[in-house]
Design a protein around this motif. Structure first.
Motif, PDB file in Angstrom:
ATOM      1  N   PHE A   1     -72.056-140.862 -92.470  1.00  0.00           N
ATOM      2  CA  PHE A   1     -70.966-141.132 -91.534  1.00  0.00           C
ATOM      3  C   PHE A   1     -70.067-139.936 -91.232  1.00  0.00           C
ATOM      4  O   PHE A   1     -69.099-140.074 -90.487  1.00  0.00           O
ATOM      5  CB  PHE A   1     -70.099-142.281 -92.081  1.00  0.00           C
ATOM      6  CG  PHE A   1     -70.829-143.576 -92.143  1.00  0.00           C
ATOM      7  CD1 PHE A   1     -71.128-144.299 -91.000  1.00  0.00           C
ATOM      8  CD2 PHE A   1     -71.246-144.083 -93.366  1.00  0.00           C
ATOM      9  CE1 PHE A   1     -71.811-145.490 -91.058  1.00  0.00           C
ATOM     10  CE2 PHE A   1     -71.934-145.278 -93.443  1.00  0.00           C
ATOM     11  CZ  PHE A   1     -72.224-145.993 -92.289  1.00  0.00           C
ATOM     12  N   ILE A   2     -70.351-138.760 -91.789  1.00  0.00           N
ATOM     13  CA  ILE A   2     -69.501-137.611 -91.500  1.00  0.00           C
ATOM     14  C   ILE A   2     -69.568-137.235 -90.019  1.00  0.00           C
ATOM     15  O   ILE A   2     -68.565-136.845 -89.412  1.00  0.00           O
ATOM     16  CB  ILE A   2     -69.893-136.398 -92.395  1.00  0.00           C
ATOM     17  CG1 ILE A   2     -68.954-135.210 -92.135  1.00  0.00           C
ATOM     18  CG2 ILE A   2     -71.335-135.988 -92.189  1.00  0.00           C
ATOM     19  CD1 ILE A   2     -67.500-135.503 -92.408  1.00  0.00           C
ATOM     20  N   TYR A   3     -70.741-137.398 -89.407  1.00  0.00           N
ATOM     21  CA  TYR A   3     -70.859-137.102 -87.976  1.00  0.00           C
ATOM     22  C   TYR A   3     -70.024-138.079 -87.162  1.00  0.00           C
ATOM     23  O   TYR A   3     -69.301-137.678 -86.232  1.00  0.00           O
ATOM     24  CB  TYR A   3     -72.322-137.167 -87.550  1.00  0.00           C
ATOM     25  CG  TYR A   3     -72.523-137.013 -86.064  1.00  0.00           C
ATOM     26  CD1 TYR A   3     -72.565-135.757 -85.467  1.00  0.00           C
ATOM     27  CD2 TYR A   3     -72.663-138.125 -85.243  1.00  0.00           C
ATOM     28  CE1 TYR A   3     -72.725-135.614 -84.099  1.00  0.00           C
ATOM     29  CE2 TYR A   3     -72.835-138.004 -83.880  1.00  0.00           C
ATOM     30  CZ  TYR A   3     -72.865-136.745 -83.310  1.00  0.00           C
ATOM     31  OH  TYR A   3     -73.032-136.614 -81.956  1.00  0.00           O
ATOM     32  N   THR A   4     -70.119-139.369 -87.500  1.00  0.00           N
ATOM     33  CA  THR A   4     -69.348-140.385 -86.787  1.00  0.00           C
ATOM     34  C   THR A   4     -67.857-140.112 -86.901  1.00  0.00           C
ATOM     35  O   THR A   4     -67.108-140.248 -85.928  1.00  0.00           O
ATOM     36  CB  THR A   4     -69.673-141.781 -87.354  1.00  0.00           C
ATOM     37  OG1 THR A   4     -71.069-142.027 -87.246  1.00  0.00           O
ATOM     38  CG2 THR A   4     -68.916-142.868 -86.617  1.00  0.00           C
ATOM     39  N   TYR A   5     -67.409-139.714 -88.098  1.00  0.00           N
ATOM     40  CA  TYR A   5     -65.999-139.400 -88.293  1.00  0.00           C
ATOM     41  C   TYR A   5     -65.575-138.181 -87.469  1.00  0.00           C
ATOM     42  O   TYR A   5     -64.504-138.173 -86.858  1.00  0.00           O
ATOM     43  CB  TYR A   5     -65.725-139.142 -89.778  1.00  0.00           C
ATOM     44  CG  TYR A   5     -64.350-138.590 -90.051  1.00  0.00           C
ATOM     45  CD1 TYR A   5     -63.230-139.411 -89.997  1.00  0.00           C
ATOM     46  CD2 TYR A   5     -64.169-137.235 -90.356  1.00  0.00           C
ATOM     47  CE1 TYR A   5     -61.951-138.899 -90.237  1.00  0.00           C
ATOM     48  CE2 TYR A   5     -62.906-136.724 -90.602  1.00  0.00           C
ATOM     49  CZ  TYR A   5     -61.805-137.556 -90.543  1.00  0.00           C
ATOM     50  OH  TYR A   5     -60.551-137.053 -90.764  1.00  0.00           O
ATOM     51  N   ALA A   6     -66.435-137.161 -87.420  1.00  0.00           N
ATOM     52  CA  ALA A   6     -66.074-135.906 -86.750  1.00  0.00           C
ATOM     53  C   ALA A   6     -65.921-136.071 -85.240  1.00  0.00           C
ATOM     54  O   ALA A   6     -65.066-135.419 -84.629  1.00  0.00           O
ATOM     55  CB  ALA A   6     -67.112-134.833 -87.054  1.00  0.00           C
TER      56      ALA A   6
END
Length: 499
Positions: free
Chosen positions: A317-322
């Motif tokens: 989920f780091i991409y979704t957060y970014a």
């Protein structure tokens, strides 16, 4: 330090064949675990399925990885059964790579990935356990190297796949128009699907056809990975030949029976038997154990449930957060975060190979877990900084990289390398990686992207508190074990004098 270096080198020289074999099968593990994210859209085209359907393939792989971890202990009674299980599992992984291009229905693909997940779970349990058996109190160094090879395989797999991924829509509908997904949209979707579990609420807007002409070259990537993986079962087979465990070459047995695991101490298998979940839950084995024995297993499993869950949810989920407010990072830039995270984990495991024989496992675990907490807190404080997100991602990967091998070495040492520690820890870690992603995904969907950082920080604090409790309980357990041994010696002494 020099004497310790010589000791480690002498151990490696004595067991280098077995050690390289277990390291190589973990490379196979990493190769298999990392290819699905980058290739998932091309596989969607190949199976002509929707995004909702194709994400079940992730779940299939993770579920059966958990099953494989749980039953892996069934194959650890003898060296023959362990190596035979590793040989079949690595062959299955090569076979899976070869037949994935032939799976033109999502159900067939899910079954194939379930087979791969089962093989990966068996590899995870057996390789960890056998390496601990070989090196016992010196196993921490070699466990760090073992888990480095997962990262190495996970780095190789996307590099092989990347040249063969479709730049545009790989299913061309008969009424194809300019409204079809662009290459930037596909890059966004790939990054969103990079984890094992994903939320689809924010990516369903992109038109992805399921009917039409399939245009994809991803089959070549899988066939190349099948060839890259083929030397791994060959290495396992070579070890079986060297140990004279093959039926065609067992006419002249070695001095010590390899089925009794002669490479390990003669007493280390006493009372172990079946160390799968079925054997671990045997009431006859559990009778008479102190409460601290069960608490140590539970705490070690809970810590790895949390830390492996953090790894899985952060990668997922780091991409979704970014790309969400307040950062609103560009799709291409945000896509690098996942690669930075896995690269830092791999580099961290390489660095901890050196640190693990310089410092004890409790010190390394304390450093790692405190580092994870600090990084998560700083990420929450500087939540609007894109630069710090990259820095924090890198440091988080370095800190959390050594937790699993260090914890495994620590708990096995407490239990004197007997029992079901590896099975419990590996299964708990696999469960956490799957479950925490589901929890974090649902939290992001209901409370927004900031819940991603909040979940990670809370999990980190819980993990550290559990570790402090583990240190306290292990001191009680060792005191009880010392008292029990002293009482047994006192009972045996009068009997000896009387005789």
């Amino acid at each position: 330090m020099k004497l310790l270096d010589e000791h480690i080198c002498s151990l490696f020289k004595r067991h280098w064949r077995q050690t390289l074999t277990y390291w190589s099968v973990f490379f196979s593990f990493g190769l298999c675990i990392a290819f699905l994210g980058p290739t998932i859209l091309d596989l969607r085209c190949q199976t002509q399925s929707t995004l909702q359907q194709i994400t079940w393939v992730f779940f299939s792989q993770q579920l059966f990885l958990l099953v494989g971890s749980s039953v892996g202990g069934l194959f650890k009674k003898t060296l023959l059964s362990s190596l035979a299980a590793l040989l079949s599992s690595t062959l299955i992984i090569s076979l899976v790579f070869a037949i994935i291009p032939l799976c033109h229905h999502v159900v067939l693909l899910a079954i194939t990935m379930a087979l791969a997940g089962k093989a990966m779970g068996v590899i995870d349990t057996i390789a960890n356990r056998q390496l601990v058996k070989l090196y016992q109190k010196d196993s921490a160094v070699f466990l760090q190297a073992l888990h480095f090879f997962i990262g190495l395989g996970a780095l190789v797999s996307p590099l092989v796949a990347d040249p063969f991924l479709a730049d545009d829509s790989c299913v061309l509908a008969a009424n194809w128009t300019a409204n079809s997904s662009s290459s930037s949209d596909l890059q966004h979707l790939r990054s969103s699907l990079s984890g094992h579990v994903t939320t689809l609420h924010n990516i369903s807007q992109y038109p992805l056809y399921t009917e039409g002409v399939v245009v994809t070259r991803v089959s070549y990537a899988f066939w190349i990975m099948a060839l890259i993986n083929l030397p791994v079962p060959a290495v396992v087979l070579a070890l079986m030949y060297h140990e004279r465990l093959l039926p065609c070459f067992n006419n002249s047995p070695r001095l010590l029976d390899k089925d009794s695991l002669s490479d390990t101490s003669p007493t280390q298998d006493s009372g172990q038997g079946d160390v799968s979940w079925f054997g671990c839950c045997n009431p006859a084995k559990l009778r008479g154990r102190p409460a601290t024995f069960f608490i140590l297993h539970a705490l070690g499993g809970a810590i790895l449930f949390i830390t492996d869950g953090i790894i899985g949810s952060y990668a997922g989920f780091i991409y979704t957060y970014a790309i969400s407010p307040p950062l609103l990072m560009g799709h291409k830039t945000a896509g690098y975060l996942n690669s930075v995270f896995w690269a830092s984990i791999t580099a961290g495991r390489l660095a901890f190979i050196y640190l693990s024989y310089k410092y004890t496992a409790p010190k390394l675990l304390t450093f790692s877990l405190v580092g994870v907490i600090l990084v998560q807190c700083l990420l929450m404080i500087f939540y609007t900084s894109c630069v710090f997100l990259f820095i924090g991602t890198c440091v988080l990967g370095l800190c959390i990289s050594s937790v699993f091998p260090s914890m495994l070495a620590f708990i096995e040492d407490i239990m004197d390398y007997k029992g079901c520690v590896t099975t419990v820890l590996v299964t708990s870690a696999s469960t956490g990686e799957m479950m925490l992603q589901l929890i974090v995904g649902s939290m992001i969907q209901s409370h927004g992207s900031y819940a991603f950082l909040l979940c990670g920080t809370i999990s980190s604090f819980i993990g550290f508190c559990l570790f402090m409790l583990l240190i306290y309980v292990q001191s009680i357990y060792r005191n009880c074990s010392a008292e029990s041994s002293a009482n047994m010696n006192m009972k045996e002494k009068p009997q000896t004098e009387g005789s």
